[in-house]
Scaffold this active site. Structure first.
Site, mmCIF file in Angstrom:
data_model
loop_
_atom_site.group_PDB
_atom_site.id
_atom_site.type_symbol
_atom_site.label_atom_id
_atom_site.label_comp_id
_atom_site.label_asym_id
_atom_site.label_seq_id
_atom_site.Cartn_x
_atom_site.Cartn_y
_atom_site.Cartn_z
ATOM 1 N N GLU A 168 0.822 -1.219 0.000
ATOM 2 C CA GLU A 168 0.000 0.000 0.000
ATOM 3 C C GLU A 168 0.850 1.260 0.000
ATOM 4 O O GLU A 168 0.550 2.228 -0.683
ATOM 5 C CB GLU A 168 -0.918 0.018 1.227
ATOM 6 N N ASP A 186 -1.656 -4.179 3.714
ATOM 7 C CA ASP A 186 -1.640 -4.222 5.179
ATOM 8 C C ASP A 186 -2.409 -5.421 5.744
ATOM 9 O O ASP A 186 -3.412 -5.856 5.158
ATOM 10 C CB ASP A 186 -2.239 -2.929 5.747
ATOM 11 N N ASP A 219 -4.844 -6.168 7.689
ATOM 12 C CA ASP A 219 -6.110 -5.881 8.366
ATOM 13 C C ASP A 219 -7.237 -5.960 7.340
ATOM 14 O O ASP A 219 -7.024 -6.332 6.184
ATOM 15 C CB ASP A 219 -6.071 -4.518 9.061
ATOM 16 N N GLU A 256 -8.988 -3.624 5.796
ATOM 17 C CA GLU A 256 -8.819 -2.739 4.640
ATOM 18 C C GLU A 256 -7.759 -3.303 3.689
ATOM 19 O O GLU A 256 -7.926 -3.282 2.470
ATOM 20 C CB GLU A 256 -8.426 -1.326 5.098
ATOM 21 N N TYR A 304 3.034 -4.039 13.580
ATOM 22 C CA TYR A 304 1.867 -3.364 12.992
ATOM 23 C C TYR A 304 1.100 -2.593 14.059
ATOM 24 O O TYR A 304 0.823 -3.109 15.134
ATOM 25 C CB TYR A 304 0.961 -4.383 12.314
ATOM 26 N N ARG A 311 -1.961 -1.181 14.093
ATOM 27 C CA ARG A 311 -3.428 -1.233 14.249
ATOM 28 C C ARG A 311 -3.791 -2.609 14.776
ATOM 29 O O ARG A 311 -3.928 -3.562 14.031
ATOM 30 C CB ARG A 311 -4.126 -0.942 12.920
ATOM 31 N N HIS A 363 -2.649 -10.165 14.908
ATOM 32 C CA HIS A 363 -1.406 -9.427 15.107
ATOM 33 C C HIS A 363 -0.964 -9.510 16.555
ATOM 34 O O HIS A 363 -1.743 -9.818 17.448
ATOM 35 C CB HIS A 363 -1.585 -7.951 14.737
#
Length: 699
Positions: A8, A81, A83, A85, A299, A301, A345
């Site tokens: 990304e 990423d 997650d 998204e 990471y 988030r 994570h």
């Protein structure tokens, strides 16, 4: 064999490229490349809520480049990423580039280090359609609420307004708190404190009145307090009981996204957006001296407290070597995540504990260093031994009154040698002097103190994030953008530093939504929707059925609201001021428009005079000597400009000061950041000096 890796972020791509070597090409999508159209709903509600995705117009050049690179590659890895998204972006890329989504081309990196990248590349998997469906459901829910509810607000309140599934609940929390504050009735109460000392020590300590005649002391006014003080005149203070014990204090767990944002707010005065910007940079990769680009943290988030065995071992080795074996716990610590945590994570931790904050400081900006230091110290402390406190509780009798005093001393500092969590309103304590039972104490002062009960505090960013998390509203990735959105749309404003206060506009909209769309701003309902998204992600709930159930009730509420509000229009109350209109002489009022607050004449519509709200700053313009004004750019970043901007046009990002230049007498300016300094901007002067200490860089 040519291999293409798509991530990304361009900065992350640079770091990953370094670890993959010459056999790979690495390119960034720069976020989403496909989304719902901006000009229409883009969801076919009558056909199972089928989304009508389109290529994003501003990504046309990137899309062209991605297709070109993919066509000339033998295999394409989708390394967006780790997650929801990121999974959705990988899914969109697979369709755009004609990649079979059932092929094992999806790779994720929990940390951007050599081992993290190599592990991710050696464990490719298929795209997880359950995760994609969870993201898709969230996106469609938010689109339905935004596109169906916003036009209703335009008609009934004002054009340009918007509502959101998470943002509207966040505003409601702030509005409800403000209503609690307004409704709060202050009550008077009194306390009595004695300043005491023992014969063996000159140290004075404080004891608080606890009981009168064996019952809890309750003093409602000065008259009652004076009566007790009178009875205590010349009273003998005797130690009636001493209780000694030992208390163990455990370290806080490593950071999640929420706790990182809260602690950075409390300790560093960082807003959530500032915290996440620095965290993203630390994760994606920093050019570290003698090492090149390296991701410094895992990471950022996450709501998991899980830590890898390798990270625990590395931390234990360093603690043993630096602090000694006594600073290790009896067995490695395991922190339990919340039930609804996404455990894919780890918690937020340094990728390499050997890279201490001191070692990397030269390679980091001010914000990056402060946040990395916080993350590193919190993680290391979380793996250390308990602190041990010797505590003492003393009861002191004076006639029919019982006073109490508590104190502690540190027997073993444990994890506090490195780090201790800051908590709002936490009382500070200390050691008491050596006291014996039945000992007579000397009272140097016995005083009554008046108090008033206080209303609940307004939310600040830290406490709002905590409330959102505790109520299950949103997820780690949404806290910072939610707060930014409600501020940018002028539903909430900052007051007295970091307090969040609803604007009249925010209160009007929240009142309307509470009355007509109860579920949209209901905390429990919103949390239930978040749980449904989790269920979709783990494959236990159907995403279409979830949307169908939500929309059925929502459509009914919208239809009824349209009928109930036919011909009605809500007015947002203006804030009165003492400023006089320059055209008609009436008082001006503060209004909220699409671009924020401005001054308008109270005689509107007869008088349409308006003017900007300006904030004067200290110091003066180095060119013409006139006042300097605080302004904001289109993106909301503060800057400073001369009040005579049309003729002078001087502006700066650096703060003007009251202090004058010792060389020319012009106002000094303060520049923060890595090259922070005080300096003069007068042409030809050149005076400057460094900031006195690192705290001056916080502003």
């Amino acid at each position: 064999m040519s291999k293409l890796v798509i991530l990304e972020s361009p900065s992350k791509a640079k770091t990953v490229k370094k670890y993959l070597g010459s056999g790979y090409e690495v390119i960034a999508s720069t976020g989403h490349i496909i989304d719902l159209p901006k000009s229409k709903l883009g969801v076919d509600i009558d056909h199972d809520f089928e989304p009508q995705y389109v290529n994003m117009k501003d990504k046309s050049e990137i899309i062209k480049e991605l297709k070109k690179r993919a066509k000339s590659s033998d295999i394409v890895y989708l390394a967006t990423d780790p997650d929801r998204e990121g999974e959705a972006i990988a899914w969109h890329l697979s369709h755009l580039l004609n990649i079979d989504e059932k092929s094992k081309v999806r790779v994720t990196f929990n940390e951007i280090t050599k081992s993290g990248v190599q592990y991710g590349m050696s464990h490719p998997r298929t795209i997880d359609t359950d995760i994609v469906n969870a993201q898709q459901t969230r996106r469609i829910l938010d689109r339905i609420v935004g596109y169906k509810l916003s036009p209703f607000l335009w008609k009934k309140v004002r054009r340009g307004l918007s509502a959101g599934r998470v943002q509207s609940v966040a505003v409601r929390l702030i509005v409800d708190r403000e209503e609690e504050i307004r409704a709060f009735k202050t009550t008077e109460y009194w306390s009595i404190d004695a300043k005491l000392s023992a014969s063996s020590s000159k140290k004075v300590f404080s004891a608080k009145l606890s009981e009168i005649d064996g019952k809890k002391a309750q003093l409602d006014n000065k008259k009652q307090t004076d009566a007790v003080l009178k009875s205590l005149k010349d009273a003998e203070f005797t130690v009636s009981n001493i209780k000694k014990s030992q208390r163990k204090k455990q370290p806080a767990p490593p950071f999640t996204t929420s706790t990182l944002q809260q602690e950075a707010s409390r300790r560093l005065s960082f807003q959530a957006r500032r915290t996440m910007k620095a965290a993203q940079e630390l994760y994606e990769g920093i050019e570290v001296e003698d090492m090149g680009a390296v991701g410094l943290i895992t990471y950022m988030r996450t709501d998991s407290l899980r830590i890898s065995a390798e990270a625990q071992t590395a931390a234990a080795d360093m603690i043993k070597n630096v602090y000694g074996e006594e600073y290790l716990p009896e067995k490695p610590r395991v922190y339990r995540s919340k039930n609804n945590a996404q455990d894919a994570h780890e918690a937020i931790r340094p990728t390499n504990v050997e890279l201490t904050p001191a070692k990397v400081k030269k390679s980091l900006t001010g914000d990056q260093f402060k946040l990395y230091k916080l993350i590193w110290e919190r993680f290391m402390a979380s793996q250390m031994a308990n602190a041990v406190m010797d505590t003492v509780s003393v009861e002191i009798t004076a006639k029919n009154c019982l006073f109490k005093a508590n104190g502690y001393s540190v027997k073993f500092d444990g994890f506090t040698k490195l780090y201790e969590e800051q908590r709002d309103g936490e009382e500070q304590g200390g050691a008491l002097p050596k006291i014996e039972k039945d000992e007579k104490l000397k009272a140097s002062e016995v005083t009554g103190n008046q108090h008033f009960t206080q209303p609940p505090a307004r939310y600040n960013e830290a406490s709002l994030i905590k409330a959102l998390e505790e109520n299950g509203i949103g997820r780690p990735s949404t806290y910072a953008p939610t707060i930014s959105t409600i501020l940018d749309r002028h539903y909430v404003e900052r007051e007295s530093g970091n307090q969040l206060k609803p604007t009249p506009l925010g209160e009007v909209i929240t009142g309307l939504l509470k009355e007509k769309f109860h579920n949209i701003v209901d905390v429990k309902f919103t949390a239930k929707v978040e749980n449904s998204l989790d269920d979709i992600e783990n494959g236990s709930k159907d995403w279409v059925e979830t949307l169908r159930k939500f929309y059925k009730d929502f459509a009914k509420s919208l239809e009824k609201a349209e009928q109930d509000m036919e011909g009605k229009h809500l007015r947002v109350p203006d804030e009165p001021t003492d400023i006089i209109c320059e055209e008609c002489g009436k008082n001006m009022v503060i209004k909220i428009g699409p671009y924020g607050k401005f001054l308008g004449c109270s005689g509107f519509p007869e008088c349409k005079f308006t003017k900007k709200i300006v904030t004067e700053t200290k110091g003066s313009c180095p060119r013409c000597g006139k006042k300097m004004l605080l302004k904001k750019s289109k993106k909301g970043k503060p800057f400073y400009g001369c009040e005579n901007f049309k003729d002078c046009n001087f502006m700066t990002w650096d703060m003007p000061l009251e202090e004058k230049c010792p060389q020319c007498g012009s106002s000094l300016f303060k520049k923060t950041g890595k090259l922070g300094k005080y300096y003069c901007q007068k042409d030809g002067c050149g005076y400057e000096r460094p900031l006195e200490n690192s705290k001056e860089n916080d502003s």
